[in-house]
Design a protein around this motif. Structure first.
Motif, short mmCIF file in Angstrom:
data_model
loop_
_atom_site.label_atom_id
_atom_site.label_comp_id
_atom_site.label_asym_id
_atom_site.label_seq_id
_atom_site.Cartn_x
_atom_site.Cartn_y
_atom_site.Cartn_z
N ASN A 662 35.09 37.49 67.47
CA ASN A 662 35.91 37.35 66.73
C ASN A 662 35.66 38.19 65.25
OD1 ASN A 662 34.76 35.12 64.63
ND2 ASN A 662 34.80 34.39 66.58
N TYR A 663 36.49 38.61 64.51
CA TYR A 663 36.29 39.36 63.24
C TYR A 663 37.72 38.96 62.59
CZ TYR A 663 36.62 43.02 60.00
OH TYR A 663 36.86 43.51 58.58
N ALA A 664 37.50 38.92 61.17
CA ALA A 664 38.25 38.72 60.24
C ALA A 664 38.17 39.40 58.97
CB ALA A 664 38.52 37.18 59.71
N TYR A 665 39.15 40.07 58.39
CA TYR A 665 39.13 40.81 57.26
C TYR A 665 40.18 39.85 56.23
CZ TYR A 665 40.41 43.72 53.42
OH TYR A 665 40.72 44.28 51.97
N THR A 666 39.56 39.29 54.91
CA THR A 666 40.42 38.77 54.15
C THR A 666 40.15 39.20 52.80
OG1 THR A 666 39.68 36.83 55.50
CG2 THR A 666 40.75 36.21 53.34
N ASP A 667 41.54 39.26 52.19
CA ASP A 667 41.58 39.72 50.55
C ASP A 667 42.52 38.91 49.76
OD1 ASP A 667 41.03 41.41 48.37
OD2 ASP A 667 42.62 42.61 48.74
N SER A 668 41.80 38.00 49.19
CA SER A 668 42.46 36.93 48.28
C SER A 668 42.17 37.08 46.68
CB SER A 668 41.87 35.52 48.82
OG SER A 668 42.60 34.52 48.26
N LYS A 669 43.33 37.40 46.27
CA LYS A 669 43.33 37.80 44.49
C LYS A 669 44.17 37.06 43.92
CE LYS A 669 41.84 42.64 45.20
NZ LYS A 669 42.14 44.01 45.20
N ILE A 670 44.01 36.91 42.73
CA ILE A 670 44.86 36.33 41.73
C ILE A 670 45.85 37.30 41.39
CG2 ILE A 670 45.35 35.18 39.32
CD1 ILE A 670 42.37 34.42 39.39
N THR A 671 46.99 37.26 41.46
CA THR A 671 48.36 38.18 41.25
C THR A 671 49.12 37.75 40.03
OG1 THR A 671 49.61 36.88 42.94
CG2 THR A 671 48.58 38.70 43.68
N LYS A 672 49.10 36.38 39.54
CA LYS A 672 50.10 35.73 38.49
C LYS A 672 48.82 34.94 37.68
CE LYS A 672 54.72 36.66 39.66
NZ LYS A 672 56.13 36.07 40.08
N ASP A 673 48.76 35.23 36.37
CA ASP A 673 48.11 34.29 35.58
C ASP A 673 48.41 34.23 34.12
OD1 ASP A 673 46.13 32.18 35.26
OD2 ASP A 673 44.64 33.63 34.80
N THR A 674 48.36 32.89 33.39
CA THR A 674 48.48 32.81 32.07
C THR A 674 47.48 33.83 31.33
OG1 THR A 674 47.26 30.85 32.08
CG2 THR A 674 49.60 30.59 32.33
N GLN A 675 46.39 34.03 31.90
CA GLN A 675 45.40 34.75 31.25
C GLN A 675 45.44 36.23 32.02
OE1 GLN A 675 41.71 32.83 30.95
NE2 GLN A 675 42.57 31.16 29.97
N SER A 676 46.04 37.17 31.37
CA SER A 676 46.25 38.48 32.02
C SER A 676 44.99 39.07 32.63
CB SER A 676 46.89 39.48 31.21
OG SER A 676 45.97 39.53 29.91
N GLU A 677 43.73 38.85 31.97
CA GLU A 677 42.60 39.40 32.26
C GLU A 677 41.87 38.74 33.76
OE1 GLU A 677 41.31 35.87 29.60
OE2 GLU A 677 42.73 37.49 29.72
N ASN A 678 42.63 37.89 34.26
CA ASN A 678 42.24 37.02 35.50
C ASN A 678 43.09 37.89 36.55
OD1 ASN A 678 40.57 35.12 34.48
ND2 ASN A 678 42.18 33.76 34.02
N VAL A 679 44.22 38.39 36.61
CA VAL A 679 44.93 39.13 37.44
C VAL A 679 44.04 40.11 38.16
CG1 VAL A 679 46.84 40.66 37.90
CG2 VAL A 679 46.97 38.65 36.25
N GLY A 680 44.11 40.05 39.38
CA GLY A 680 43.45 41.06 40.24
C GLY A 680 41.93 40.48 40.60
N THR A 681 41.45 39.69 40.06
CA THR A 681 40.27 38.88 40.36
C THR A 681 40.19 38.22 41.72
OG1 THR A 681 40.33 37.00 38.92
CG2 THR A 681 39.43 39.00 38.03
N PRO A 682 39.04 38.22 42.56
CA PRO A 682 39.15 37.27 43.70
C PRO A 682 39.39 35.84 43.41
CG PRO A 682 37.34 38.79 43.31
CD PRO A 682 37.78 38.62 42.27
N VAL A 683 39.84 35.26 44.36
CA VAL A 683 39.79 33.85 44.45
C VAL A 683 38.50 33.19 44.93
CG1 VAL A 683 41.00 31.73 45.63
CG2 VAL A 683 42.45 33.76 44.89
N PRO A 684 38.07 32.19 44.34
CA PRO A 684 36.61 31.71 44.71
C PRO A 684 36.71 31.11 46.19
CG PRO A 684 37.27 30.81 42.69
CD PRO A 684 38.56 31.32 43.21
N GLY A 685 35.59 31.21 46.81
CA GLY A 685 35.19 30.62 47.93
C GLY A 685 35.72 31.34 49.41
#
Length: 793
Positions: A662-685
């Motif tokens: 098996n293989y999996a490609y996963t891309d998980s990001k913050i797309t909206k946030d009250t703190q704009s600097e967090n937008v586009g950063t990865p979600v933990p874990g």
């Protein structure tokens, strides 16, 4: 409520109008030029499940259920050749005649064992790792290749070959994109598609905040991973999906198996599996699984003592009705919870793998876990079945947990321990009906039911003690594991847990009403799934609560390019109630989730192995994360989006050779946030790339008949830790672990030697803890072995 959710009343009208229009309009559009076939397949021991039924020269086919019964709908009128086959049995061919608009009942079809079955060294059959149909607890009557969703199954043979003892071990390696997160050694946390997947047992959502106790594999028949939301099973859960642990049930065949295992770090284990009849007429059946284990650890003074008792009784009131009573007791005694974590101000992996943070003279933690099931199955008619389930879970924990107040350079660690007494209670009820209705040339596979559940978790975390003073401080580079008597904690348990817990109470009650229609067109080549679920959930955590009623629709489309290949597309929704408040006292909104998924499934080499490729996108709103200004509270991020590609291969690729890849490609990001600097950063874990393989080969003839070799690996690239902190070197290194097995078996005896972590890599996961300004991690075992010896009788 999030705008992605249609108001309940309006949604219901639209859904049922669509249901009526689609089903009955198309049904009336076709002339009645088809009929139906029903029958039952039996062997010497009684009904035979998982038999492949097909009509020669067509793409029509199905599998028999647990009672050996099958139904073929939309069969063209005329004479056909029906073929019934299963590994280890002589293939049966029989001429059948179908009359338009009528049901042809074939009665019992008998399959005889082949000589090959009598000599088979792989007891589970040649396609040992491939499963074609879900368990009855998953409620689906459709073969997996036709289901418009990615569902992967880890069966008993694969678990045995990899010598997996419990859910905390290598189950995740067998399914694309599933990773095991750091753990407290009492419950399993598996992540998939960007978030935790909910644990189910026998079709019931048993997830709690810290539970249930990780299932021991001695009582497990298979584990079914359902990816993405599944409105036919739940709506009030993470849209990443869930895994369903299916426990062993009586088969009606008298047999038994006993296994002894030993391994590195003073590991000893014994299991017994007894299966048979308690009455001469075969109406009262039983299954009994017993397990006892002492498992040491590569970490100093860490251990886990466990035993499991799992009896099951099944009584057939009639040929149409049965009652099953199942009880499971699991006991676990372990060193202090959390001792697997190591802390350092100097960075990750700055201590030897054998370091433990738990004092050797600290009292252990004891867990007693009870679960009870009562299952009623009643065949209403040839094509209609009613299933009802009641379950009660009771989990009691008395112990403590470890953490660190702070860490200094040079390995200095200021440890702390807190009491962790807990009680978890779950009450569940389900009733659902499966059936078929034919309108013209369209078959409707109906699933309808009601789910009820109540969960309550209470815990005492209110007593804590420092394990240091001015003269005694722990150092991970020069550990002294024995605490002086003055520093040993003295927890007060004179009052009841309810009185000590205070506001540490987490509860949820829910009810769900759902209806699903799978419409099958053009001799089952096209399948349209229309479904909806109304879920009411009342959730309370730490004194704050929510009350939500939500309608979640589900639309799926699956089409067969030929009898071995299908394409599918799916849209589904889920929501997750969130209780509690942030640091300012504001209540949290529920998580809402949407899932878009498409995929291709194919059986190869006449069904001996299969492949699944899927793409998906999950949007989650109102996601919580730890408040960087106050770790005791959470904040809501706003929105995250997880997208990915997954591929799974499973089955027999050559005679005697089975593969899981098996293989999996996963891309998980913050797309909206009250703190704009967090937008586009990865979600933990999560890990961006996850790939696993397990290749097994066994000789079926010759002087070395029964000899088997296996080799596998687990790999993760671009891993994100649990906590992401700007400006810190907290990225986790890539992960690669190789494992191998050499084994031998015949009809009665087996022996297997598994060697894990062949290259003795220092493997770990963890994160930077910004609140205390240190790194924490958990290491995996160095190179180790397990030797098992089994006998079947």
């Amino acid at each position: 409520m999030d705008t992605a959710y249609i108001p309940v009343r309006q949604s219901l009208w639209r859904f049922f109008l669509l249901f009526l229009f689609t089903g009955f309009f198309f049904g009336a559009a076709f002339a009645q030029t088809t009929g139906r076939l029903t029958g039952r397949v039996v062997a010497g021991a009684g009904p035979l499940s998982s038999v492949t039924i097909r009509l020669s020269g067509t793409r029509l086919g199905t599998l028999t259920d647990d009672q050996g019964q099958f139904t073929l709908a939309n069969v063209p009128a005329g004479t056909h050749t029906l073929v019934a086959s299963r590994v280890g049995f002589v293939r049966l061919r029989q001429a059948v005649t179908v009359t338009p608009g009528e049901t042809t009942q074939l009665g019992d079809l008998t399959l005889n064992e082949t000589a090959e079955q009598l000599q088979e060294v792989v007891i589970e059959g040649k396609n040992a790792y491939k499963t074609d149909i879900a368990s009855s607890s998953l409620r689906l009557k459709t073969p997996l290749i036709e289901v418009p969703q990615n569902i992967q199954i880890v069966n008993r043979q694969l678990l045995a070959d990899q010598q997996i003892f419990d859910m905390l071990e290598g189950v995740s390696r067998n399914v694309s994109g599933v990773t095991k997160q750091e753990h407290w050694d009492n419950y399993a946390r598996l992540n998939m598609r960007g978030s935790r997947v909910a644990p189910f047992r026998n079709g019931m959502n048993v997830q709690s905040s810290w539970g249930p106790l990780a299932e021991d594999m001695s009582m497990v028949e298979r584990i079914e991973f359902v990816k993405g939301p599944a409105g036919f099973m739940m709506a009030n859960g993470e849209p990443s999906g869930f895994y369903n642990v299916v426990t062993k049930k009586p088969t009606g065949t008298t047999k038994g198996e006993a296994t002894l295992s030993l391994g590195s770090f003073d590991t000893y284990r014994a299991t017994t599996d007894l299966d048979g009849k308690l009455s001469d007429d075969g109406r009262l059946l039983y299954r009994l699984n017993l397990m006892g284990q002492w498992k040491g650890s590569f970490r100093d003074f860490e251990y886990n003592k466990r035993y499991t008792i799992a009896p099951v009784l099944k009584y057939k009131l009639s040929d149409q009705t049965s009652l099953t009573f199942e009880y499971t007791y699991q006991f676990s005694q372990m060193s202090a919870i959390g001792s697997a974590y190591v802390f350092s101000a100097d960075g990750f992996a700055k201590a030897p793998r054998n370091v433990s943070t738990a004092p050797a003279n600290l009292d252990p933690t004891n867990i007693r876990d009870h679960s009870t099931y009562v299952i009623l199955e009643h065949q209403l008619a040839d094509n209609w079945k009613l299933t009802g389930q009641l379950a009660y879970f009771n989990y009691n924990q008395i112990g403590s947990s470890m953490w660190a107040d702070s860490a200094r350079t040079g390995g200095v660690l200021y440890r702390n321990t807190s009491i962790w007494d807990a009680f978890n209670e779950g009450k569940f009820a389900q009733v659902f009906v499966n059936g078929e209705v034919v309108t013209g040339s369209v078959t409707h596979r109906i699933l309808a039911g009601l789910d009820l559940g109540s969960k309550k978790y209470i815990a005492d975390w209110n007593q804590s003690f420092p394990l240091y003073d001015s003269t005694t401080v722990f150092n991970i580079n020069n550990p002294n594991y024995y605490l002086p008597a003055r520093l040993l904690p003295n927890f007060d348990r004179s009052r009841s847990l309810q009185n000590r817990a205070g506001t540490n109470v987490l509860s949820q009650s829910y009810s769900g009403l759902y209806l699903q229609d799978e419409l099958r067109f053009w001799q089952d080549r096209i399948r349209l799934t229309l479904a909806g679920r109304i879920t009411t959930a009342r959730d309370s955590q730490y004194g704050a609560g929510t009350d939500e009623t939500v309608f979640t629709p589900r639309v799926g489309l699956s089409g067969s390019l030929d009898k071995h290949t299908s394409l599918y597309a799916l849209y589904d929704q889920a929501f997750v109630p969130q209780s509690g408040v942030d640091a300012r006292g504001r209540a949290f909104d529920p998580i809402t989730g949407n899932n878009l998924e498409a995929g291709l499934k194919r059986d190869w080499a006449e069904g001996r192995w299969n492949s699944t490729v899927s793409v998906y996108q999950i949007t989650k709103n109102n996601v919580l994360t730890s408040d960087p200004a106050n770790p005791n509270y959470s904040i809501q991020l706003g929105q995250t989006r997880t997208s990915g590609v997954e591929a799974d291969v499973q089955g027999q690729i050559l005679p005697g050779m089975n593969l899981v890849l098996n293989y999996a490609y996963t891309d998980s990001k913050i797309t909206k946030d009250t703190q704009s600097e967090n937008v586009g950063t990865p979600v933990p874990g999560f890990a961006k790339h996850v790939t696993n393989a397990w290749l097994s080969y066994r000789l079926a003839s010759g002087p070395l008949q029964g000899l088997g070799l296996s080799l596998g690996y687990q790999g993760q690239l671009e891993r994100q830790p649990w906590g992401l902190t700007a400006g810190t070197a907290s990225k986790l290194p890539d992960y690669f672990r190789a494992d191998g097995t050499i084994s031998w078996q015949n009809r009665r005896f087996s022996i297997a030697l598994n060697v894990n972590n062949l290259f003795d890599a220092y493997l770990y996961s963890g994160a930077f803890y910004s609140w205390s300004n240190y790194y924490y991690w958990q290491a995996e075992a160095p190179r180790n072995f397990r030797l098992s010896m089994g006998v079947r009788f």
